[in-house]
Design a protein around this motif. Sequence first.
Motif, PDB file in Angstrom:
ATOM      1  N   ALA A  45       0.869  -1.337   0.083  1.00 33.59           N
ATOM      2  CA  ALA A  45       0.183  -0.348   0.126  1.00 33.59           C
ATOM      3  C   ALA A  45       0.957   1.597   0.276  1.00 33.59           C
ATOM      4  N   LEU A  46       1.414   1.108   0.627  1.00 28.72           N
ATOM      5  CA  LEU A  46       3.007   2.599   0.714  1.00 28.72           C
ATOM      6  C   LEU A  46       3.839   2.454  -0.231  1.00 28.72           C
ATOM      7  N   ASP A  51       3.838   5.616  -5.735  1.00 29.31           N
ATOM      8  CA  ASP A  51       3.813   5.383  -7.007  1.00 29.31           C
ATOM      9  C   ASP A  51       2.986   6.323  -7.576  1.00 29.31           C
ATOM     10  N   SER A  52       2.328   6.167  -7.023  1.00 32.60           N
ATOM     11  CA  SER A  52       0.556   7.778  -7.496  1.00 32.60           C
ATOM     12  C   SER A  52       0.836   8.779  -7.288  1.00 32.60           C
ATOM     13  N   LEU A  53       1.543   9.221  -6.651  1.00 29.45           N
ATOM     14  CA  LEU A  53       2.009  10.369  -5.706  1.00 29.45           C
ATOM     15  C   LEU A  53       2.579  10.899  -6.690  1.00 29.45           C
TER      16      LEU A  53
END
Length: 56
Positions: A45-46, A51-53
Amino acid sequence: MGSKTKKVILFLVLAFFVYAIFTSPDQAAGIITSIWNILVQGFYALLEFFDSLLGG
């Protein structure tokens, strides 16, 4: 907490885990597997978050 208190608590926790493993190894293995899965899912999840950030 004092250093002695932390050592006593750590000893008691370790003693409990040893007792749990000897009295019901199957259930202890299930608990360890569940804890491991939670840690792995949290790590993924981190990674997904960063990755999306960074990916936009």
